[in-house]
Design a protein around this motif. Structure first.
Motif: not given
Lengths: 701, 371
Positions: B367-371, B357-361, B53-59
């Motif tokens: 709960g921190q997105p990749e981008n 690709p928005e979510v990784g380790l 939800a916090a990623s660039k794609t969706l925020r």
């Protein structure tokens, strides 16, 4: 039945002298008597208006209607539970009955026939509930076993039976049932669920005026006096469980209508909410006071909390904390009055402060030997011959032995079924290691039960302690030196707060510890961020899984613990006071026991025991996990009761509880060794527990 | 007069023009209704949903609020309805029951709310489901075990939560496979509740009357990590470990690495042992992917009602240690993380998907997105 009962029972209230000059007026008396349900209603309306004010759109008829039908299954089941609670009992099988009815209905309805008779299926559901209720009622009323352990056994048996009916969600519920119960009684004005709850409330207001209703309150207040006034206690108790079963059955029918299908687990998790609804509705756990109408409002409050959390956007980790807070607050508001325990305690505190200031407090009087003359005198009575061992311990033996007898039977069965048991030290070692957790919990939970309380905060005290310990030690033995004191200190604080809630606020132990459990769960999630980190240290792992000459080191600790626990409850002043309080709080207080301190003491003890289990479990598994204490709540209560303790307090020996722990573990070990399906195991487990306590039945007097 | 009217109209148009894009930018309200949060999998999945939800794609598109229903289906029904009432455009659900939510989901769909379930399913046809094929999971792991044992041997089963469709789907499929091989004998069956802690007590009970020598292999839903640790405690060597078909926990996968592999932070049984394993998992990214699909649905895109995620399966041949755990490294095929990064061996390691690709380790951990 009601005819014979009516004469003595209803005569009592009528015989009361008419209101004297200073007695409150009739409406006021009504208000006073219905204070708790009215508060529950007010809390519900307040919360509902809050939701309405905070929601983006106005609440339409649909929302109100959904709110009511959403709370109806809980409300109906909790009404049944209220009946049992009023009679002084407990029914743990309630949630399981709801699942059973749902599963049976979903399995039996014919998907090809879209039309089904609503009345017929409703009666079928109520009938199933009543049948289970009759089994409960038979064992509680006729065989005179303790309700908590009877219904625990039937809970397991019913859960097993449900899985036999349906091993996974599915099945079919005729749409007719759904459209009837979820629809409107008056289009756009009155939902059917409201009519159903209204009918149930009407039924109750009729019922409580009958001889049965009066007898129900009488039995809940004081069974011995009830019997002395000629009430047929057995019959009334039996009927109570059957009626309660009918309510659970109806709840199961409603759940079926609401979900349109079957799920063998659907009702199981309603159990704890049910007790919360009963208490918020103003019914006293232990019996004799309260009513079913308040319970409806209690259920509505619990359900509207879901909406409150949503409109306020309470974070997921805080959800259980907020719920615990609401439960405590609702019950506290309901019980606040001039003669509540809290104001009593405050008055007492004020009095003691005034006395201190005036210099007249007991502790400020000059110390000196004030013993009565004959004690110090030389005229000691001649000692008669010491009573024999059996004379001294007959009572304890009678209640502690059955667990051990059953243990022997289970061990023999294990030898026969699985072999490689009695002569195999590995078996004994595994049995004792696995029993350690329950034995330790038995001391804490046992002490609480001996005072007439119950500690439901055990699961997350275990969980939080384990997570805290693993997080602090991070696999280092040296760190244990400070981690252990920290964990025990936190546990002592938990116990202290539980105890204060019970003693100072005067709340029911079930409410306080249930709320504490939710709050602790939230704290554990916040502390761990959802994934507990850290390891048990090597020494702790060695303690639980290492071997010295084939013996796991923790067994030494277990032996010390059993000796220590026996001495603590049997030979110390603290132990004597615990029993004294359990037999009569008032008598103990008059005899000079500082009851408040002792009660707080048992909750601290229980929390410390739970913390020790959390620590040992962490050592056993190598790390801590969330929810690791979840499986220990019901067993911790079951072993205490199977070991011969009375759930209302005052009776029971620690060694009996140890026997209960060994029996339960041995039984689970036997069942785990087989390849029986889980459903049969659950049924067998319930059956054996029930058989074990039949020997504990109370004699008629 | 006419002039002013025209100006007024123009102003109104300008105002309307200014309002319309602002309206378009207004974020759509999406809710997450979780079940019980007291275990590792749920916490990890929730972290990944929040990160998505916090990623660039969706925020800029959605506004996510998270609520917990606990283990109680009645409360989830109430919660979903409250979400609809609060103006939800879409609801992502971890369903407590595949059937009990049907009516409330149907009524939500009728109001135009998109319902996307992850991990477990909702059987109401208007709902969208993101799951793995549970029967396939049970079948493939059972087949691996049969092959590893050469079609002959005594095995122990440790199942999940009885009465759930996930458990019966996996267990029944596995038992069908075992039934085809008369040489395979199930000598014990325990209920593991999908918990390492429960797996340990249940296995201890099973082993009270048995010896590890009486058992040739294990099929578990969760607990291989623990089973291997117990064998070491019982004095067996790493070479003697029994083949175990089971869960995708990071601890279990570290044990699959060749014995002697250097990994940072290894401790106790949480170390490379070369344990013979097949590791499968319900991937915790399914919630994040469900949220992404929900956002696509809100954009008016077409999404299939049932999305079956590829079953993440790792064997001793395919297990590969991640150095940093970056998304690109995972894409290149690494599938287990160092104990120094993941101190909790029960943590689920199947977090990678090409589709997210928005979510990784970091998403799974904090709960921190990749981008």
């Amino acid at each position: 039945m009601s005819l014979d009962l009516a004469t003595p029972a209803t005569a009592t209230p009528r015989a009361r002298p008419r209101a004297s000059a200073d007695a409150p007026s009739a409406p006021r008396r009504w208000l006073g008597r219905n204070r708790a349900p009215l508060v529950a209603l007010a809390v519900f309306l307040g919360l509902f208006l809050l939701v309405d004010a905070l929601s983006p759109g106005p609440l339409a008829y649909f929302d109100v209607s959904f709110q009511i039908s959403g709370a109806t299954p809980l409300a109906l089941a909790a009404m049944g539970q209220t009946l049992v609670v009023l009679s002084g009992g407990f029914d743990l099988s309630a949630g399981a009955v709801i699942s059973l009815v749902n599963a049976v209905l979903a399995r039996s309805m014919d998907p090809a026939a879209a039309e089904a008779s609503v009345l017929l299926w409703t009666l079928a559901g109520i009938g199933i509930g009543m049948m289970v209720g009759a089994v409960n009622g038979f064992f509680v009323a006729v065989v005179r076993l303790q309700p908590i352990v009877v219904t625990l056994s039937t809970m397991f048996i019913v859960q097993g039976a449900t899985l036999l009916v349906m091993d996974q969600p599915g099945g079919f519920i005729a749409p007719a049932l759904g459209s009837f119960y979820m629809g409107d009684a008056v289009e756009g004005l009155v939902p059917m669920a409201l009519v159903l709850l209204g009918l149930a409330a009407l039924f109750w207001s009729w019922l409580r005026k009958t001889g049965f209703g009066v007898a129900l309150y009488a039995i809940g207040s004081d069974p011995a006096s009830a019997m002395a006034t000629g009430i047929r206690v057995t019959l009334v108790r039996f009927a109570t469980y059957v009626l309660a079963g009918g309510f659970y059955g109806l709840s199961g029918v409603f759940v079926s209508a609401q979900t349109g299908s079957g799920d063998p687990l659907v009702g199981n998790s309603l159990l704890l909410s049910m007790f919360a609804a009963v208490v918020i509705g103003g019914t006293r756990l232990g019996g004799g006071k309260g009513g079913l109408v308040g319970t409806i409002f209690g259920a509505l409050v619990l359900m509207v909390v879901v909406n409150i959390l949503l409109v306020l956007n309470v974070s997921a980790y805080f959800a259980t904390i907020a719920e615990g807070g609401v439960l405590l607050a609702a019950v506290l508001i309901g019980s606040l009055s001039r003669d509540s325990v809290l104001s009593d305690q405050l008055r007492r505190l004020r009095g003691s402060l005034t006395a201190r200031r005036a210099g007249t407090h007991v502790s400020q009087r000059p110390a000196g030997d004030r013993r009565l003359a004959f004690v110090t005198g030389a005229a000691m009575p001649v000692r008669s011959a010491a009573p024999s061992f059996l004379q001294r311990h007959g009572r304890e033996l009678r209640f502690a032995l059955p667990a051990y007898v059953c243990l022997v039977l289970v061990l023999i069965a294990t030898q026969v079924v699985l072999g490689n048991t009695l002569a195999n030290w590995g078996f004994w070692n595994a049995l004792l290691v696995l029993s350690t957790f329950l034995v330790i919990l038995a001391l804490g939970q046992g002490a609480v039960i001996l005072t007439g309380g119950l500690d439901l905060s055990v699961p997350w005290t275990i969980g939080l302690s384990g997570i805290l310990l693993a997080g602090l030690v991070q696999g280092s033995d040296a760190a244990l030196l400070y981690a252990l004191p920290v964990v025990f200190a936190v546990a002592a604080l938990i116990g202290l707060l539980n105890g204060l809630g019970v003693v100072a606020l005067g709340l029911s132990p079930i409410v306080v510890t249930l709320a504490a459990n939710g709050i602790l769960q939230g704290l554990a999630l916040l502390y761990s961020g959802g994934t507990p980190a850290g390891f048990a240290s090597p020494a702790l792992r060695w303690l639980m899984t290492g071997k010295i000459a084939g013996i796991t080191p923790v067994l030494v600790l277990l032996a010390l613990f059993v000796v220590g626990g026996t001495l603590l409850l049997g030979r110390t002043a603290f132990g004597r006071r615990v029993y004294a309080i359990g037999n009569s709080m008032e008598a103990a207080r008059l005899a000079g026991v500082r009851t408040g301190r002792v009660v707080i003491g048992v909750y601290v003890l229980s929390a410390l025991c739970a913390a020790l289990v959390g620590i040992l479990l962490t050592g056993f598994s190598g790390q801590a996990s969330l929810g690791m204490g979840d499986d220990y709540l019901l067993p911790s209560i079951a072993i205490v009761v199977v070991g011969g303790a009375l759930i209302t307090g005052g009776r029971g020996h620690f060694l009996g509880m140890v026997g209960g722990a060994l029996l339960l573990t041995a039984l689970q070990t036997l069942l785990a060794g087989t390849t029986l399906p889980y459903a049969f195991r659950a049924i067998l487990f319930g059956g054996v527990v029930l058989a074990a306590v039949i020997a504990l039945r109370e004699k008629r007097n | 007069m006419r002039m002013t009217a025209r100006i007024g109209l123009a102003a109104l148009c300008a105002l309307a023009g200014a309002v319309t894009p602002a309206m378009a930018q207004e974020k759509q309200k999406v809710f997450l209704s979780m079940s019980y949060i007291g275990n590792d999998w749920q916490a990890e999945a929730a972290n990944m949903v929040k990160a998505m939800a916090a990623s660039k794609t969706l925020r800029d598109k959605i506004d996510l609020e998270v609520q917990v229903a606990g283990p109680n289906a009645q409360r989830q029904i109430q919660q979903i309805n409250a979400m609809v009432q609060a103006g939800a455009k879409a609801i992502v659900v971890y369903p407590i029951s595949p059937t009990a939510l049907n009516q409330v989901v149907k009524s939500a769909c009728a109001k135009g709310v998109k319902i996307v379930a992850y991990d477990s399913v909702i059987t109401e046809p208007c709902a969208y489901n993101v799951t793995i094929d549970q029967a396939e999971a049970g079948r493939r792991t059972a087949e691996w075990l049969v092959e590893k044992l050469g079609g002959k041997g005594n095995i122990v089963l440790v199942t999940g939560v009885p009465g759930t469709s996930v458990d019966s789907g996996r267990t029944n499929a596995a038992k069908e496979v075992f039934a085809k091989h008369p040489g395979i004998k199930i000598v014990g069956e325990a209920v593991g509740m999908w918990s390492q802690a429960v797996a340990r007590t249940e296995l201890s009970k099973l082993l009270a009357t048995r010896n590890w020598n009486d058992i040739d292999g294990l099929w578990m839903q969760v607990g291989c990590y623990t089973a291997n640790a117990m064998q070491l405690e019982a004095g067996r060597t790493a070479e003697q470990l029994k083949p175990c078909a089971g869960e995708g926990s990071n601890g279990g996968r570290i044990q699959m690495l060749k014995a002697g592999t250097e990994v940072e932070g290894a401790d106790g049984a949480y170390k490379p042992l070369g344990a013979p394993r097949i590791s499968y998992a319900s991937p915790p990214y399914s919630g994040a992917y469900a949220l992404k699909l929900a956002a696509e649905l809100l954009d008016g895109k077409d999404v299939p009602h049932n999305v079956t995620l590829p079953l993440p399966i790792v064997t001793n041949e395919t297990v590969k240690l991640c150095e940093t755990g970056s998304w690109d490294e995972m894409k290149a095929g690494c599938n287990v993380f160092k104990p120094s990064i993941i101190p909790n061996p029960g943590w689920f390691a199947s977090i990678f998907s090409e589709k997210t690709p928005e979510v990784g380790l970091n998403a799974a951990l904090v709960g921190q997105p990749e981008n």
